[in-house]
Enzyme design. Structure first.
Site, PDB file in Angstrom:
ATOM      1  CG  ASP A  45      41.510  38.050  22.468  1.00 14.54           C
ATOM      2  OD1 ASP A  45      41.697  39.059  21.782  1.00 14.54           O
ATOM      3  OD2 ASP A  45      40.438  37.424  22.475  1.00 14.54           O
ATOM      4  NE  ARG A  68      32.898  35.018  23.834  1.00 12.62           N
ATOM      5  CZ  ARG A  68      34.077  34.815  23.223  1.00 12.62           C
ATOM      6  NH1 ARG A  68      35.193  34.720  23.956  1.00 12.62           N
ATOM      7  NH2 ARG A  68      34.129  34.688  21.921  1.00 12.62           N
ATOM      8  CG  ASP A 102      16.332  39.756  34.492  1.00 14.21           C
ATOM      9  OD1 ASP A 102      16.645  39.044  35.471  1.00 14.21           O
ATOM     10  OD2 ASP A 102      16.053  40.961  34.589  1.00 14.21           O
ATOM     11  CG  HIS A 157      34.650  37.498  18.889  1.00  9.30           C
ATOM     12  ND1 HIS A 157      35.160  38.733  18.562  1.00  9.30           N
ATOM     13  CD2 HIS A 157      35.426  37.048  19.906  1.00  9.30           C
ATOM     14  CE1 HIS A 157      36.199  39.009  19.330  1.00  9.30           C
ATOM     15  NE2 HIS A 157      36.376  38.009  20.166  1.00  9.30           N
ATOM     16  CD  GLU A 167      39.612  36.961  26.404  1.00  7.11           C
ATOM     17  OE1 GLU A 167      39.727  36.320  25.344  1.00  7.11           O
ATOM     18  OE2 GLU A 167      38.525  37.424  26.791  1.00  7.11           O
TER      19      GLU A 167
END
Length: 266
Positions: A178, A73, A87, A48, A152
Protein backbone atom coordinates in the site's frame (compact mmCIF):
# COMPACT_ATOMS: atom_id res chain seq x y z
CA UNK A 1 -4.98 -16.59 37.78
CA UNK A 2 -3.69 -13.97 35.28
CA UNK A 3 -4.30 -13.75 31.53
CA UNK A 4 -2.15 -16.16 29.46
CA UNK A 5 1.37 -14.99 28.65
CA UNK A 6 1.81 -13.35 25.24
CA UNK A 7 5.22 -14.63 24.17
CA UNK A 8 5.15 -12.58 20.97
CA UNK A 9 4.74 -9.35 22.93
CA UNK A 10 7.62 -10.35 25.20
CA UNK A 11 9.80 -11.16 22.19
CA UNK A 12 9.08 -7.77 20.61
CA UNK A 13 10.00 -6.02 23.83
CA UNK A 14 13.26 -7.98 23.95
CA UNK A 15 13.92 -7.26 20.23
CA UNK A 16 14.21 -10.96 19.44
CA UNK A 17 13.83 -11.56 15.69
CA UNK A 18 10.46 -13.13 14.95
CA UNK A 19 9.73 -14.77 11.58
CA UNK A 20 6.10 -14.93 10.53
CA UNK A 21 3.64 -16.14 7.90
CA UNK A 22 0.37 -14.68 6.62
CA UNK A 23 -2.75 -16.87 6.73
CA UNK A 24 -5.11 -15.80 3.94
CA UNK A 25 -6.98 -19.01 3.15
CA UNK A 26 -9.50 -18.53 5.93
CA UNK A 27 -9.45 -22.23 6.82
CA UNK A 28 -8.80 -23.80 10.21
CA UNK A 29 -7.11 -26.87 8.73
CA UNK A 30 -4.50 -24.92 6.78
CA UNK A 31 -3.96 -22.68 9.82
CA UNK A 32 -3.32 -25.79 11.91
CA UNK A 33 -0.80 -27.07 9.35
CA UNK A 34 1.00 -23.71 9.39
CA UNK A 35 0.97 -23.77 13.16
CA UNK A 36 3.23 -26.78 13.16
CA UNK A 37 5.64 -25.50 10.50
CA UNK A 38 7.98 -23.64 12.86
CA UNK A 39 7.09 -19.97 12.43
CA UNK A 40 7.32 -17.66 15.42
CA UNK A 41 4.07 -15.90 14.56
CA UNK A 42 1.11 -16.29 12.22
CA UNK A 43 -1.30 -13.61 10.99
CA UNK A 44 -4.95 -14.48 10.54
CA UNK A 45 -5.84 -11.89 7.92
CA UNK A 46 -9.29 -10.37 8.26
CA UNK A 47 -8.51 -7.53 5.86
CA UNK A 48 -7.62 -9.37 2.65
CA UNK A 49 -8.48 -12.97 3.55
CA UNK A 50 -12.05 -14.37 3.20
CA UNK A 51 -12.60 -14.23 6.94
CA UNK A 52 -15.39 -13.31 9.30
CA UNK A 53 -15.65 -13.51 13.09
CA UNK A 54 -16.48 -17.22 13.11
CA UNK A 55 -13.74 -18.26 10.69
CA UNK A 56 -11.20 -16.30 12.74
CA UNK A 57 -12.52 -18.02 15.86
CA UNK A 58 -12.13 -21.43 14.21
CA UNK A 59 -8.51 -20.66 13.31
CA UNK A 60 -7.74 -19.44 16.82
CA UNK A 61 -9.14 -22.72 18.13
CA UNK A 62 -7.11 -24.73 15.61
CA UNK A 63 -3.95 -22.90 16.70
CA UNK A 64 -4.60 -23.13 20.43
CA UNK A 65 -1.82 -25.67 20.96
CA UNK A 66 0.55 -24.30 18.33
CA UNK A 67 3.95 -22.99 19.47
CA UNK A 68 3.44 -20.08 17.05
CA UNK A 69 1.90 -16.94 18.50
CA UNK A 70 -1.22 -15.82 16.64
CA UNK A 71 -1.75 -12.28 15.40
CA UNK A 72 -5.16 -11.21 14.11
CA UNK A 73 -5.56 -8.46 11.54
CA UNK A 74 -9.09 -7.03 11.68
CA UNK A 75 -10.52 -5.57 8.47
CA UNK A 76 -10.59 -2.11 10.03
CA UNK A 77 -9.62 -0.49 13.30
CA UNK A 78 -13.13 0.14 14.60
CA UNK A 79 -13.71 -0.18 18.34
CA UNK A 80 -16.57 -2.66 18.00
CA UNK A 81 -14.55 -4.90 15.68
CA UNK A 82 -11.57 -4.85 18.03
CA UNK A 83 -13.82 -5.73 20.98
CA UNK A 84 -15.06 -8.84 19.20
CA UNK A 85 -11.57 -9.94 18.15
CA UNK A 86 -10.27 -9.64 21.70
CA UNK A 87 -13.25 -11.44 23.20
CA UNK A 88 -12.83 -14.48 20.92
CA UNK A 89 -9.24 -14.80 22.11
CA UNK A 90 -6.99 -12.65 19.95
CA UNK A 91 -4.12 -11.38 22.09
CA UNK A 92 -2.18 -9.52 19.40
CA UNK A 93 -3.87 -7.23 16.90
CA UNK A 94 -2.36 -5.84 13.72
CA UNK A 95 -4.50 -2.87 12.72
CA UNK A 96 -4.29 -1.67 9.10
CA UNK A 97 -4.17 1.88 7.75
CA UNK A 98 -3.16 3.87 10.82
CA UNK A 99 -2.28 7.30 9.49
CA UNK A 100 -1.85 9.42 12.62
CA UNK A 101 -0.86 9.40 16.26
CA UNK A 102 -4.40 10.40 17.19
CA UNK A 103 -5.74 7.32 15.42
CA UNK A 104 -3.15 5.19 17.25
CA UNK A 105 -4.24 6.63 20.59
CA UNK A 106 -7.87 5.71 19.85
CA UNK A 107 -6.77 2.14 19.09
CA UNK A 108 -4.96 1.96 22.42
CA UNK A 109 -8.20 2.97 24.09
CA UNK A 110 -10.07 0.30 22.13
CA UNK A 111 -7.89 -2.56 23.40
CA UNK A 112 -8.05 -1.58 27.09
CA UNK A 113 -10.81 -1.78 29.66
CA UNK A 114 -11.93 1.36 31.51
CA UNK A 115 -10.67 3.55 32.99
CA UNK A 116 -7.73 3.44 30.56
CA UNK A 117 -9.87 2.58 27.55
CA UNK A 118 -13.30 1.79 26.20
CA UNK A 119 -13.23 -1.98 25.64
CA UNK A 120 -16.59 -3.43 26.62
CA UNK A 121 -16.51 -5.55 29.75
CA UNK A 122 -17.84 -8.97 28.82
CA UNK A 123 -14.98 -11.25 29.79
CA UNK A 124 -17.16 -13.60 31.83
CA UNK A 125 -18.81 -14.95 28.66
CA UNK A 126 -15.77 -14.63 26.37
CA UNK A 127 -13.29 -17.18 25.09
CA UNK A 128 -10.51 -14.76 26.08
CA UNK A 129 -11.08 -15.59 29.75
CA UNK A 130 -11.64 -19.30 29.02
CA UNK A 131 -15.30 -18.50 29.71
CA UNK A 132 -14.57 -17.15 33.17
CA UNK A 133 -12.14 -19.92 34.11
CA UNK A 134 -9.49 -17.16 34.33
CA UNK A 135 -11.04 -15.02 37.09
CA UNK A 136 -8.33 -12.34 36.93
CA UNK A 137 -8.52 -11.90 33.17
CA UNK A 138 -10.04 -8.42 33.15
CA UNK A 139 -7.50 -7.13 35.68
CA UNK A 140 -4.48 -8.61 33.86
CA UNK A 141 -5.47 -8.55 30.17
CA UNK A 142 -3.69 -5.25 29.51
CA UNK A 143 -0.32 -6.82 30.29
CA UNK A 144 -0.71 -9.43 27.56
CA UNK A 145 -2.63 -7.61 24.83
CA UNK A 146 -0.24 -6.52 22.08
CA UNK A 147 -1.15 -3.71 19.71
CA UNK A 148 0.65 -3.31 16.39
CA UNK A 149 -0.33 -0.50 14.03
CA UNK A 150 0.30 -0.50 10.29
CA UNK A 151 1.97 2.43 8.58
CA UNK A 152 1.17 2.11 4.90
CA UNK A 153 0.61 5.60 3.51
CA UNK A 154 2.76 8.68 3.18
CA UNK A 155 0.50 10.34 5.74
CA UNK A 156 1.57 7.73 8.28
CA UNK A 157 5.21 8.09 7.28
CA UNK A 158 5.03 11.84 7.87
CA UNK A 159 3.58 11.25 11.36
CA UNK A 160 5.61 8.10 12.06
CA UNK A 161 7.69 9.49 14.91
CA UNK A 162 4.54 10.56 16.75
CA UNK A 163 2.74 7.28 16.02
CA UNK A 164 5.65 5.25 17.40
CA UNK A 165 5.72 7.43 20.52
CA UNK A 166 2.15 6.59 21.50
CA UNK A 167 2.08 4.78 24.84
CA UNK A 168 0.38 1.42 24.36
CA UNK A 169 1.57 0.84 20.80
CA UNK A 170 3.91 -2.15 20.95
CA UNK A 171 5.10 -2.12 17.36
CA UNK A 172 4.72 -0.45 13.98
CA UNK A 173 4.37 -2.58 10.89
CA UNK A 174 5.16 -1.14 7.48
CA UNK A 175 2.79 -2.19 4.70
CA UNK A 176 5.03 -1.98 1.62
CA UNK A 177 2.38 -2.79 -1.01
CA UNK A 178 0.00 0.00 0.00
CA UNK A 179 2.86 2.38 0.75
CA UNK A 180 4.40 1.91 -2.68
CA UNK A 181 0.98 2.41 -4.30
CA UNK A 182 0.41 5.61 -2.31
CA UNK A 183 3.79 6.84 -3.51
CA UNK A 184 2.82 6.23 -7.15
CA UNK A 185 4.72 2.95 -7.52
CA UNK A 186 1.83 0.46 -7.62
CA UNK A 187 3.25 -3.07 -7.79
CA UNK A 188 6.84 -1.77 -7.60
CA UNK A 189 7.73 -1.87 -3.93
CA UNK A 190 11.34 -2.68 -4.83
CA UNK A 191 11.76 0.71 -6.54
CA UNK A 192 14.70 2.62 -5.00
CA UNK A 193 12.43 5.50 -4.03
CA UNK A 194 10.16 3.17 -2.07
CA UNK A 195 13.02 1.33 -0.46
CA UNK A 196 14.55 4.58 0.72
CA UNK A 197 11.31 5.48 2.53
CA UNK A 198 11.01 1.99 4.05
CA UNK A 199 14.59 1.97 5.31
CA UNK A 200 14.21 5.40 6.91
CA UNK A 201 10.90 4.31 8.47
CA UNK A 202 12.47 1.23 10.02
CA UNK A 203 15.19 3.44 11.46
CA UNK A 204 12.62 5.84 12.92
CA UNK A 205 10.65 3.03 14.56
CA UNK A 206 13.73 1.35 16.01
CA UNK A 207 15.05 4.67 17.31
CA UNK A 208 11.74 5.23 19.10
CA UNK A 209 12.27 2.06 21.10
CA UNK A 210 9.34 0.27 19.48
CA UNK A 211 9.47 -2.92 17.41
CA UNK A 212 9.50 -2.57 13.62
CA UNK A 213 7.87 -5.10 11.31
CA UNK A 214 7.24 -5.71 7.61
CA UNK A 215 6.05 -8.35 5.11
CA UNK A 216 7.57 -9.11 1.73
CA UNK A 217 7.91 -12.23 -0.43
CA UNK A 218 11.56 -11.42 -1.16
CA UNK A 219 14.07 -13.32 0.96
CA UNK A 220 16.86 -10.85 0.19
CA UNK A 221 14.72 -7.88 1.25
CA UNK A 222 13.51 -9.65 4.38
CA UNK A 223 17.07 -10.40 5.46
CA UNK A 224 18.02 -6.80 4.70
CA UNK A 225 15.21 -5.48 6.89
CA UNK A 226 16.28 -7.77 9.72
CA UNK A 227 19.79 -6.37 9.39
CA UNK A 228 18.33 -2.85 9.63
CA UNK A 229 16.72 -3.74 12.96
CA UNK A 230 13.23 -4.94 12.03
CA UNK A 231 12.37 -7.48 14.70
CA UNK A 232 9.21 -9.08 13.32
CA UNK A 233 9.25 -9.95 9.64
CA UNK A 234 6.65 -11.98 7.76
CA UNK A 235 8.24 -13.88 4.89
CA UNK A 236 5.30 -15.29 2.96
CA UNK A 237 1.64 -16.26 2.85
CA UNK A 238 -0.14 -19.60 2.82
CA UNK A 239 -1.92 -18.79 -0.46
CA UNK A 240 1.23 -17.89 -2.39
CA UNK A 241 3.20 -20.82 -1.01
CA UNK A 242 0.40 -23.27 -1.81
CA UNK A 243 -0.33 -21.92 -5.28
CA UNK A 244 3.37 -21.72 -6.12
CA UNK A 245 3.96 -25.32 -5.03
CA UNK A 246 1.02 -26.58 -7.10
CA UNK A 247 2.11 -24.66 -10.21
CA UNK A 248 5.60 -26.05 -9.78
CA UNK A 249 4.25 -29.59 -9.50
CA UNK A 250 2.06 -29.18 -12.58
CA UNK A 251 4.96 -27.62 -14.47
CA UNK A 252 7.14 -30.64 -13.86
CA UNK A 253 4.63 -32.62 -15.91
CA UNK A 254 4.46 -30.06 -18.69
CA UNK A 255 1.27 -28.41 -17.49
CA UNK A 256 0.71 -24.67 -17.28
CA UNK A 257 -1.18 -22.63 -14.70
CA UNK A 258 -4.51 -23.60 -16.23
CA UNK A 259 -5.92 -20.08 -16.24
CA UNK A 260 -8.30 -19.60 -19.13
CA UNK A 261 -8.05 -23.24 -20.27
CA UNK A 262 -11.12 -25.46 -20.66
CA UNK A 263 -11.56 -28.10 -17.98
CA UNK A 264 -10.78 -31.69 -18.84
CA UNK A 265 -13.62 -34.18 -18.80
CA UNK A 266 -13.75 -37.09 -16.39
Amino acid sequence: MPAPKNHFKAALKARLPQIGLWLNMGEALTAEIAGNAGFDWLVIDGEHGPNDLRSILAQLQALATSPSEVVVRPPIGETWVIKQMLDIGARTLLVPMVDSAEQARELVRAVHYPPRGVRGVGAAVARASAFNAIPDYAETAADEVCLIVQAETMASIRDLENIAAVDGVDGVFIGPADLSADMGYLGRMEAPEVQEVIEKAIGTIVKSGKAAGILTFSESLNRHYLDLGASFVAVGADVTEFSGALRSLAGRYGRGAGIGKPRSGY
